[in-house]
Design a protein around this motif. Structure first.
Motif, short mmCIF file in Angstrom:
data_model
loop_
_atom_site.label_atom_id
_atom_site.label_comp_id
_atom_site.label_asym_id
_atom_site.label_seq_id
_atom_site.Cartn_x
_atom_site.Cartn_y
_atom_site.Cartn_z
N ALA A 49 -52.88 16.10 13.54
CA ALA A 49 -52.61 14.64 13.05
C ALA A 49 -52.05 14.55 11.44
N GLU A 50 -53.08 15.32 10.58
CA GLU A 50 -52.74 15.28 8.97
C GLU A 50 -51.33 15.98 8.84
N ALA A 51 -51.03 16.85 9.57
CA ALA A 51 -49.70 17.59 9.43
C ALA A 51 -48.75 16.44 9.85
N LYS A 52 -48.85 15.58 10.62
CA LYS A 52 -47.72 14.86 11.10
C LYS A 52 -47.81 13.60 10.53
N GLY A 53 -48.90 13.49 9.49
CA GLY A 53 -48.97 12.19 8.80
C GLY A 53 -49.38 11.07 9.76
N ASP A 54 -50.07 11.29 10.74
CA ASP A 54 -50.62 9.96 11.80
C ASP A 54 -52.18 9.96 11.25
N LEU A 55 -52.17 9.02 10.30
CA LEU A 55 -53.21 8.72 9.54
C LEU A 55 -54.43 7.97 10.58
N GLN A 56 -53.89 7.26 11.19
CA GLN A 56 -54.86 6.36 12.09
C GLN A 56 -55.52 7.26 13.07
N ALA A 57 -54.83 8.44 13.54
CA ALA A 57 -55.37 9.14 14.57
C ALA A 57 -56.56 10.33 13.85
N VAL A 58 -56.03 10.69 12.57
CA VAL A 58 -57.11 11.15 11.74
C VAL A 58 -58.28 10.63 11.62
N LYS A 59 -58.30 9.12 11.26
CA LYS A 59 -59.25 8.38 10.93
C LYS A 59 -60.27 8.22 12.04
N GLU A 60 -59.69 8.06 13.27
CA GLU A 60 -60.31 7.84 14.57
C GLU A 60 -61.10 9.34 14.91
N MET A 61 -60.09 10.25 14.77
CA MET A 61 -60.82 11.46 15.28
C MET A 61 -62.12 11.85 14.37
N GLN A 62 -62.01 11.67 12.97
CA GLN A 62 -63.13 11.69 12.22
C GLN A 62 -64.35 10.98 12.37
N VAL A 63 -64.20 9.83 12.82
CA VAL A 63 -65.49 9.06 13.40
C VAL A 63 -66.11 9.51 14.45
N PHE A 64 -65.03 9.86 15.63
CA PHE A 64 -65.78 10.58 16.82
C PHE A 64 -66.22 11.91 16.42
#
Length: 115
Positions: free
Chosen positions: A84-99
């Motif tokens: 997700a970071e490589a794609k710039g998908d910041l919302q997915a990054v944040k969600e997965m970091q929380v999980f």
């Protein structure tokens, strides 16, 4: 999702249609029907078809966690965060970091060496 949706997606797979989106949809339907263990292989197939499918990594982590495999779930979230970071998908990054952090808090501490 209801069993009819699972049945329809399974029928498509049985007819030879096999791609990341179909596997993701089937995994999502199974997970939504509280069949996490059955969802895992479909979500694994989704990320095998498309290793850059960040939403599939996130759902795979969720299915693995719900199946009781916290370590595999953390691995999936870590891989998904990288994708997700490589794609710039910041919302997915944040969600997965929380999980990921939630799972890490739930694990017992590692034994200390030499004690």
């Amino acid at each position: 999702m209801n069993p009819k949706q699972i049945e329809a997606l399974s029928a498509m797979l049985a007819k030879g249609q096999d791609n990341a989106l179909l596997r993701f949809g089937l995994g999502q339907a199974l997970l939504g029907n509280e069949q996490a263990a059955d969802a895992v292989p479909h979500l694994q197939a989704a990320v095998a078809h498309d290793p850059n499918y960040s939403a599939a990594w996130k759902l795979l982590g969720k299915a693995l966690a719900a199946s009781g495999d916290a370590q595999a779930a953390m691995d999936a979230y870590q891989r998904g965060i990288t994708v997700a970071e490589a794609k710039g998908d910041l919302q997915a990054v944040k969600e997965m970091q929380v999980f990921l952090k939630r799972l890490q808090r739930e694990l017992p501490p590692a034994p200390q060496a030499g004690r």
